[in-house]
Design a protein around this motif. Structure first.
Motif, short mmCIF file in Angstrom:
data_model
loop_
_atom_site.label_atom_id
_atom_site.label_comp_id
_atom_site.label_asym_id
_atom_site.label_seq_id
_atom_site.Cartn_x
_atom_site.Cartn_y
_atom_site.Cartn_z
N GLU A 299 1.06 20.02 92.03
CA GLU A 299 1.06 20.85 93.23
C GLU A 299 2.37 20.72 93.99
O GLU A 299 2.91 21.72 94.50
N ALA A 300 2.88 19.48 94.09
CA ALA A 300 4.13 19.27 94.83
C ALA A 300 5.31 19.91 94.11
O ALA A 300 6.19 20.49 94.75
N ARG A 301 5.33 19.82 92.80
CA ARG A 301 6.41 20.46 92.03
C ARG A 301 6.35 21.97 92.19
O ARG A 301 7.38 22.64 92.33
N PHE A 302 5.13 22.52 92.15
CA PHE A 302 4.96 23.96 92.34
C PHE A 302 5.47 24.38 93.72
O PHE A 302 6.19 25.37 93.86
N ALA A 303 5.11 23.61 94.75
CA ALA A 303 5.52 23.95 96.11
C ALA A 303 7.03 23.92 96.26
O ALA A 303 7.62 24.78 96.94
N ALA A 304 7.70 22.94 95.64
CA ALA A 304 9.16 22.85 95.73
C ALA A 304 9.82 24.09 95.14
O ALA A 304 10.79 24.61 95.70
N GLN A 305 9.31 24.57 94.03
CA GLN A 305 9.89 25.77 93.42
C GLN A 305 9.60 27.01 94.25
O GLN A 305 10.43 27.92 94.35
N GLU A 306 8.41 27.07 94.87
CA GLU A 306 8.11 28.19 95.76
C GLU A 306 9.03 28.19 96.97
O GLU A 306 9.50 29.24 97.42
#
Length: 320
Positions: A90-97
């Motif tokens: 989830e954190a990796r996804f948020a960083a890319q968003e």
């Protein structure tokens, strides 16, 4: 904030950006400073809407807020990369968003001058592309080999005096202390199977009499001769023993500098040249976001004022 603001995108501690912000403040130009990779979304709020005139809305950092449609310039210095808060999916996804959301909006502002556009800077950081462009615009470029083959490396080093250079100036620690990887001479006998562990850049050693750093701000060129102790290959390893002098840029070199920046869509570049006794300027590299502040004082080059003037008055950027 009244008036059209300048956004400064950089780390919280950036003495070079501080100089430009101070000059913009002196000129009474509104400034909003942020580090997108660290401030968003913790202390920055984005609310952007797309309309017929492009993106509009608000970017708020702490108690300061700007109208995105009114931003006159973005000074993209050295912001931190967007990183995940932890190692969860989830954190990796948020960083890319965050990168594609805030970063995407900041890269698509209407009527905004970019110094320089983040995507143009990213493209220009690849040395193979730099060296090919340098050839095309007329610079003299040393013989160069990029390889992961130990035999090719040995053969190249046997042909002429050779130096090794990193392809990217990434952070590197030695015994827990930050260290630089400078250009260094190599002999054929030093090149073994470890060359095969990654790509390596080898270049013919230029028998230089001095170095020149050329800092280009749009169409203004500032050059400083850098004289290092005899035998020093990479002057960055000898900062305490350097001499500086402002020098004129030859007209042919100036034309090639501007053509190089135009090829990448840049409005700024810090170029390094090795100069031989016959006056030939050998292109070594261009840092599309290189340092310059120490040269301003050492060689008397008014770079801060040139950057602030461009951010204050410049026309919107060329397509990136």
């Amino acid at each position: 904030m009244d008036g059209r603001p300048v956004l400064v995108s950089t780390q919280h501690e950036d003495a070079t950006a501080d100089l430009v912000i101070t000059e913009l403040n002196r000129r009474r130009v509104p400034v909003l400073r942020l580090d997108p990779g660290r401030d968003f979304p913790a202390s920055a709020i984005l609310a952007a809407r797309l309309g017929s005139d492009g993106w509009s809305g608000r970017l708020t950092v702490g108690e300061r807020s700007v109208d995105l449609g009114a931003v006159r310039a973005l000074y993209h210095r050295r912001p931190n990369i967007y990183t995940a808060d932890d190692d969860t999916q989830e954190a990796r996804f948020a960083a890319q968003e965050n990168r594609r959301g805030l970063g995407g909006v900041l890269g698509a502002l209407p009527a905004c001058l970019y110094l320089s556009h983040p995507q143009a800077i990213a493209r220009a950081e690849y040395k193979p592309a730099q060296l090919a462009a340098a050839h095309r615009v007329g610079f003299t470029v040393p013989a160069t080999l990029i390889t992961s083959d130990p035999l090719e490396a040995k053969a190249f080093a046997a042909e002429q005096p050779t130096v090794y250079k990193p392809l990217h100036a990434a952070a590197y620690d030695v015994d827990g202390e930050p260290a630089g990887i400078w250009a260094a001479p190599v002999q054929p006998g030093e090149l073994d199977e470890t060359v095969g562990h990654c790509a390596h850049l080898f270049q013919a050693l230029v028998p230089k009499s001095c170095d020149v750093r050329a800092v280009v701000v749009d169409d203004r060129v500032f050059c400083a001769r850098i004289t290092a102790p005899l035998g020093v290959v990479d002057w960055r390893a000898e900062y305490r023993n350097l001499r500086y002098e402002a020098v004129e840029c030859p007209e042919q070199i100036r034309g090639s500098l501007l053509a190089f920046l135009a090829a990448f869509g840049l409005r700024f570049g810090a170029f390094d040249f090795a100069v031989t006794a016959d006056g030939t300027w050998w292109f070594l590299e261009c840092n599309p976001n290189g340092q310059w502040a120490w040269l301003e004082a050492a060689a008397g080059l008014p770079i801060t004022a040139a950057i602030a003037e461009l951010l204050q008055n410049g026309e919107p950027s060329r397509d990136c």
